[in-house]
Design a protein around this motif. Structure first.
Motif, PDB file in Angstrom:
ATOM      1  N   LEU A 193      30.373 -68.455  12.202  1.00 36.36           N
ATOM      2  CA  LEU A 193      30.195 -68.261  13.510  1.00 36.36           C
ATOM      3  C   LEU A 193      30.051 -66.622  13.485  1.00 36.36           C
ATOM      4  N   ASP A 194      28.845 -66.218  14.213  1.00 41.08           N
ATOM      5  CA  ASP A 194      28.595 -64.761  14.263  1.00 41.08           C
ATOM      6  C   ASP A 194      29.523 -64.076  14.726  1.00 41.08           C
ATOM      7  N   ASP A 195      29.585 -62.668  13.985  1.00 40.52           N
ATOM      8  CA  ASP A 195      30.918 -61.840  14.053  1.00 40.52           C
ATOM      9  C   ASP A 195      31.197 -61.435  15.581  1.00 40.52           C
ATOM     10  N   TYR A 216      23.341 -69.337  19.653  1.00 41.92           N
ATOM     11  CA  TYR A 216      23.456 -70.936  19.133  1.00 41.92           C
ATOM     12  C   TYR A 216      22.746 -71.665  20.297  1.00 41.92           C
ATOM     13  N   THR A 217      23.036 -71.420  21.588  1.00 46.31           N
ATOM     14  CA  THR A 217      22.529 -71.906  22.671  1.00 46.31           C
ATOM     15  C   THR A 217      21.020 -71.950  22.699  1.00 46.31           C
ATOM     16  N   ILE A 218      20.521 -70.679  22.179  1.00 45.75           N
ATOM     17  CA  ILE A 218      19.158 -70.369  22.087  1.00 45.75           C
ATOM     18  C   ILE A 218      18.535 -71.387  20.937  1.00 45.75           C
ATOM     19  N   ARG A 219      19.188 -71.329  19.908  1.00 47.99           N
ATOM     20  CA  ARG A 219      18.808 -72.112  18.677  1.00 47.99           C
ATOM     21  C   ARG A 219      18.569 -73.615  19.258  1.00 47.99           C
ATOM     22  N   LYS A 220      19.382 -74.116  20.146  1.00 48.23           N
ATOM     23  CA  LYS A 220      19.523 -75.504  20.425  1.00 48.23           C
ATOM     24  C   LYS A 220      18.203 -75.845  21.262  1.00 48.23           C
ATOM     25  N   ALA A 221      18.149 -74.898  22.231  1.00 49.69           N
ATOM     26  CA  ALA A 221      16.794 -74.999  23.253  1.00 49.69           C
ATOM     27  C   ALA A 221      15.590 -74.924  22.594  1.00 49.69           C
ATOM     28  N   VAL A 222      15.488 -73.906  21.529  1.00 52.95           N
ATOM     29  CA  VAL A 222      14.197 -73.957  20.709  1.00 52.95           C
ATOM     30  C   VAL A 222      14.087 -75.018  19.673  1.00 52.95           C
ATOM     31  N   ASN A 223      15.000 -75.559  19.298  1.00 52.20           N
ATOM     32  CA  ASN A 223      15.001 -76.595  18.575  1.00 52.20           C
ATOM     33  C   ASN A 223      14.360 -77.919  19.071  1.00 52.20           C
ATOM     34  N   GLY A 224      14.770 -78.048  20.487  1.00 47.70           N
ATOM     35  CA  GLY A 224      14.425 -79.136  21.438  1.00 47.70           C
ATOM     36  C   GLY A 224      12.983 -78.842  21.547  1.00 47.70           C
ATOM     37  N   LEU A 225      12.474 -77.778  21.923  1.00 45.59           N
ATOM     38  CA  LEU A 225      11.175 -77.345  22.370  1.00 45.59           C
ATOM     39  C   LEU A 225      10.260 -77.408  21.063  1.00 45.59           C
ATOM     40  N   ALA A 226      10.718 -77.121  19.930  1.00 42.51           N
ATOM     41  CA  ALA A 226       9.953 -77.361  18.664  1.00 42.51           C
ATOM     42  C   ALA A 226       9.529 -78.979  18.515  1.00 42.51           C
ATOM     43  N   LYS A 238      22.672 -82.600  18.410  1.00 39.72           N
ATOM     44  CA  LYS A 238      24.029 -82.775  18.729  1.00 39.72           C
ATOM     45  C   LYS A 238      24.796 -81.278  18.660  1.00 39.72           C
ATOM     46  N   ASP A 239      24.404 -80.825  17.546  1.00 38.29           N
ATOM     47  CA  ASP A 239      25.463 -79.526  17.326  1.00 38.29           C
ATOM     48  C   ASP A 239      24.462 -78.326  17.209  1.00 38.29           C
ATOM     49  N   GLU A 240      24.748 -77.566  18.406  1.00 37.72           N
ATOM     50  CA  GLU A 240      24.107 -76.280  18.293  1.00 37.72           C
ATOM     51  C   GLU A 240      24.309 -75.232  17.173  1.00 37.72           C
ATOM     52  N   LEU A 241      25.680 -75.328  16.569  1.00 41.92           N
ATOM     53  CA  LEU A 241      26.122 -74.593  15.654  1.00 41.92           C
ATOM     54  C   LEU A 241      25.267 -74.705  14.136  1.00 41.92           C
ATOM     55  N   THR A 242      24.683 -75.586  13.961  1.00 38.70           N
ATOM     56  CA  THR A 242      24.117 -75.984  12.831  1.00 38.70           C
ATOM     57  C   THR A 242      22.651 -76.355  13.029  1.00 38.70           C
ATOM     58  N   VAL A 243      21.885 -75.795  13.889  1.00 44.50           N
ATOM     59  CA  VAL A 243      20.582 -76.010  14.025  1.00 44.50           C
ATOM     60  C   VAL A 243      19.863 -75.141  12.749  1.00 44.50           C
ATOM     61  N   PRO A 244      18.823 -75.652  12.103  1.00 41.33           N
ATOM     62  CA  PRO A 244      18.089 -75.323  10.804  1.00 41.33           C
ATOM     63  C   PRO A 244      17.453 -74.010  11.435  1.00 41.33           C
TER      64      PRO A 244
END
Length: 577
Positions: free
Chosen positions: A17-19, A64-74, A182-188
């Motif tokens: 997790l981000d510090d 993490y919520t940003i990464r999840k949104a961008v993952n879906g957009l991609a 499913k998991d916002e913490l592990t978006v590649p």
């Protein structure tokens, strides 16, 4: 264990997790209510994107919520556009906390999928992002902004390949793709250095800005002689700690509007917006420093833009010589009247003015008098952008678009509301009227004398939490099931229920279909051009009711408007008490 507790445990046990978010999470552990609010739901992705409070949790804005949104957009882009990787996405950001970090995080996710990204090296206005999508021919755009929300917020807005905010049909598909993550913490992701090494990230300097300014110069209604001559008009400008300083001042100066006094305390980007209660030009307190500077310089016009520069407020002297902020409706009709007076009508095939259903009807009156068709959309500038996109294929001419909440668009080289365009045109318009010995309030009186005294109001009721949501639903249910027969002494002549797309003509016992997307909104049309509209906010825990009248003079309209306001408040209070 409740679901939110399970989500908290997942985040708490995530070793990578981000510090900064670890620190935030540790602070929340002793506040069960705050912890629940951070994890009880996922931050919702609405019809244009998402907006929320910064911090740790699934219901917060973070990497993490940003990464999840961008993952879906991609996923959505790769599924629906064969050329998505090469055309890429352009990303801009404003002056808020974490804005540039979120832009880079977005590029890291997109880079993993091989999608090229263009990212501005420094903050830029939202309308420039809209322009950049079209200028660079990208497949989409991302704007990191929370507009004029308080400092603890940030947001993520998505633009389609036309440079307009995505509409519900597009948002639905993107949300479906986001939900598959499913998991916002592990978006590649790729690291920033990897994206740059693979040449999947292009940093943008001022080349897009220059192209925008060239288009901005073209929209003026000034004569060639006036374009090249120094203007005798004193301007005060405040960007309210946001993104507009450079483009607004350059846009004005290239038309020789050089007497610009900038509110220096508000000129520099500041994520705290430390000199104002709210960085919103709709709030008159935001103009207090501009008014002080205006008095010192005897300014003819005061301009104020919100942090991401898509909304413009204007103040000018009233009949008592005091600076007064124009309403969004007033500035909108003044701009439209100025534009329609000066255009070359021979070059305007099927001219169109677009406004929202809660925007003043004076705009329609001006349009009809000038042989311009007036088009209504649902609230939200994305619907105006959608109409303009449609005109690309129909041959209709877009003349002007506006909404009561201080959003304006003069030229369609941008497909979202644009405070830079509006600032330039408002100044030009003030100069035009000054040459005739009039202020913009004098110009308003000219319109009122010609078309009738139109006046509008809006009441915003904050109803937070689950109980508040239930109360909002009770209000809407009540006015649907037990409709008004009259409001403020004015008879109801039609009821428009946008959730069912049905318009009921009450005096004729007849029904018609509303040709607009469905939305949880109800509008009452009253005699003498009066109207009332109820709608819940799409971004805040509020229900808003808008109302408008047309009287014979200022006093008549003010009395009519007060009658509407009091009737509506009495009805709402009875429902929720």
């Amino acid at each position: 264990m409740q679901n939110w507790e399970k989500m908290f445990e997942k985040w708490n046990m995530f070793t990578a997790l981000d510090d900064s978010l670890k620190i935030n999470l540790n602070k929340l552990k002793n506040d069960r209510s705050a912890l629940e609010d951070a994890f009880y739901q996922e931050l919702s992705f609405g019809t244009a994107g998402m907006r929320g409070i910064l911090g740790a949790g699934t219901n917060r804005m973070n990497i993490y919520t940003i990464r999840k949104a961008v993952n879906g957009l991609a996923d959505y882009l790769l599924t629906n556009y064969n050329d998505a990787k090469n055309r890429g996405i352009v990303i801009a950001y404003d002056s808020r906390y974490m804005s540039k970090e979120f832009a880079i995080e977005s590029a890291k996710v997109l880079g993993y999928y091989g999608i090229h990204t263009y990212v501005f090296e420094s903050l830029r206005p939202t309308p420039l992002l809209s322009f950049a999508v079209r200028h660079l021919n990208t497949v989409a755009g991302i704007m990191i902004t929370a507009s004029h929300n308080p400092p603890e917020y940030n947001g993520f807005k998505v633009y389609n390949e036309h440079g307009a905010q995505i509409v519900p049909a597009e948002a639905k598909l993107i949300v479906e793709s986001i939900q598959q993550t499913k998991d916002e913490l592990t978006v590649p992701i790729l690291e920033q250095s990897q994206v740059e090494e693979q040449e999947k990230l292009t940093w943008l300097n001022d080349e897009v800005d220059q192209a925008y300014l060239e288009r901005l110069y073209e929209i003026t209604q000034l004569s060639l002689e006036d374009k090249q001559s120094e203007k005798d008009i004193q301007i005060v400008f405040t960007p309210l700690h946001g993104t507009a300083l450079d483009l607004v001042t350059k846009g004005l100066k290239q038309l020789q509007f050089s007497k610009i006094a900038v509110v220096e305390e508000q000129a520099q980007p500041d994520p705290e917006f430390s000199t104002v209660e709210s960085p919103n030009p709709e709030e008159h307190q935001a103009f207090s420093k501009a008014i002080n500077l205006g008095k010192q310089t005897n300014a003819d016009i005061l301009l104020g833009t919100d942090p991401d520069a898509d909304r413009l407020g204007v103040a000018v002297k009233n009949s008592e010589g005091e600076y007064q902020v124009l309403s969004g409706n007033q500035l909108g009709v003044l701009l439209f009247d100025y534009i329609v007076k000066h255009i070359d009508k021979s070059k305007s095939v099927k001219p169109r003015m677009i406004k929202t259903v809660v925007t003043t009807e004076l705009g329609r009156a001006i349009a009809e008098a000038n042989q311009v068709e007036s088009i209504d959309t649902l609230t939200g500038f994305k619907y105006i952008g959608e109409k303009i996109n449609h005109y690309d294929t129909t041959g209709e001419t877009f003349l002007f678009g506006f909404e009561e909440s201080y959003g304006y668009l003069i030229s369609d080289f941008v497909r979202d509301k644009d405070a830079v365009q509006a600032a330039m045109m408002a100044t030009e318009m003030a100069y035009y009227w000054k040459q005739q010995g009039k202020t913009l309030f004098d110009a308003l009186d000219v319109l009122y004398e010609k078309y009738g005294y139109y006046l509008e109001g809006m009441t915003s009721l904050t109803l937070k939490g689950q109980e508040g949501s239930q109360q909002m639903e009770e209000i809407l249910t009540s006015i649907r099931e037990k409709p008004f027969a009259e409001i403020g002494g004015m008879k109801v002549i039609a009821i428009e229920d946008y959730s069912s797309s049905v318009r009921t003509l009450t005096l004729e016992d007849k029904q018609e279909t509303i040709i607009l997307p469905k939305e949880n909104m109800i509008k009452y049309l009253l005699e003498d051009d009066g109207w009332v509209c109820f709608r819940p906010s799409g971004t805040e825990p509020k229900i808003k009711y808008y109302y408008g009248v047309r009287g014979t003079n200022a006093e008549d309209s003010e009395q009519r408007l007060l009658g509407l306001k009091e009737s509506l408040e009495q009805r709402v209070n009875r429902i929720i008490d």
